[in-house]
Enzyme design. Structure first.
Site, mmCIF file in Angstrom:
data_model
loop_
_atom_site.group_PDB
_atom_site.id
_atom_site.type_symbol
_atom_site.label_atom_id
_atom_site.label_comp_id
_atom_site.label_asym_id
_atom_site.label_seq_id
_atom_site.Cartn_x
_atom_site.Cartn_y
_atom_site.Cartn_z
ATOM 1 C CE LYS A 124 1.075 0.499 6.143
ATOM 2 N NZ LYS A 124 0.100 1.080 5.250
ATOM 3 C CG ASP A 142 -0.956 -3.955 3.710
ATOM 4 O OD1 ASP A 142 -1.272 -5.171 3.769
ATOM 5 O OD2 ASP A 142 -0.429 -3.456 2.715
#
Ligand code: SF4
Length: 213
Positions: A124, A142
């Site tokens: 991420k 996320d």
């Protein structure tokens, strides 16, 4: 829902989100690629605002990978102690700075595999860095992004890797960044975890979870 139907819904969702969130710049404050990388690593389990408060002093004392690679852990810990997991984060920052100096000539690597070899940088974070620094496509998964996608019926997955793969398959690469960033903002502004503000949401008429999220 069929992938084709999902794709056309996603086009409409993206269109509305783009209009709702025209500013998609990073909320983290930084002056060079190293500082963005460090700020992203620090942002795990805390807010961007808290990171920005801590990095004023951090970057004043250690503005680049070379200086931070030579820092004393206890001094870095002291500067970032207001953030959660500050000991581990200090260790990661110094470790990442050393690797950047030793393996990448002091430059932040663009390659996903190289970026994720840095301590504190997962997939991420790497996608955030690649998007902001070089406009490289990638779905940034996320907690906000995943929640919004599930409520909109685009996926049922809670597994970040699977979710990234599923949403990637629905969107052309040139839309990856804009969808990631606008869906994230949407999760913060309207589609909040505990109490989504459905009546005011610009997706209220096309969301299967309106009022029941
Ligand atoms: S209608 Fe409600 S649940 Fe659906 S996206 Fe908007 S805020 Fe989230």
């Amino acid at each position: 829902m069929s992938p084709k139907r999902n794709r056309s819904r996603l086009e409409e969702i993206l269109h509305r989100l783009e209009q709702e969130y025209p500013d998609r710049s990073s909320m983290l404050v930084y002056e060079n690629p190293f500082q963005l990388t460090a700020a992203v690593a620090l942002s795990a389990q805390t807010t961007d605002a808290a990171v920005n408060r801590a990095t004023v002093e951090l970057f004043r004392r250690w503005p680049d990978a070379l200086s931070l690679s030579q820092a004393e852990p206890v001094e870095v810990e002291d500067v970032i102690h207001s953030l959660g997991f500050f000991r581990q984060k200090a260790k990661n920052l110094i470790g990442a700075s050393r690797l950047i100096m030793e393996n990448f000539d002091g430059e932040i690597p663009r390659d996903m595999e190289h970026l994720t070899s840095l301590p504190g940088i997962g997939r991420k974070s790497a996608n955030v860095i690649r998007a902001h620094l070089w406009n490289l496509p990638g779905i940034i998964v996320d907690t906000h992004f995943g929640r919004v996608c599930r409520r909109l019926g685009l996926t049922e997955s809670k597994d970040p890797t699977k979710l990234e793969r599923e949403i990637s398959a629905l969107l052309p690469e040139e839309d990856h960044i804009v969808f990631s960033m606008t869906a994230n903002r949407h999760g913060r502004k309207y589609c909040k975890s505990r109490k989504p503000e459905c009546p005011d949401c610009p997706l209220e008429d096309i969301c299967p979870k309106y009022g029941v999220a």
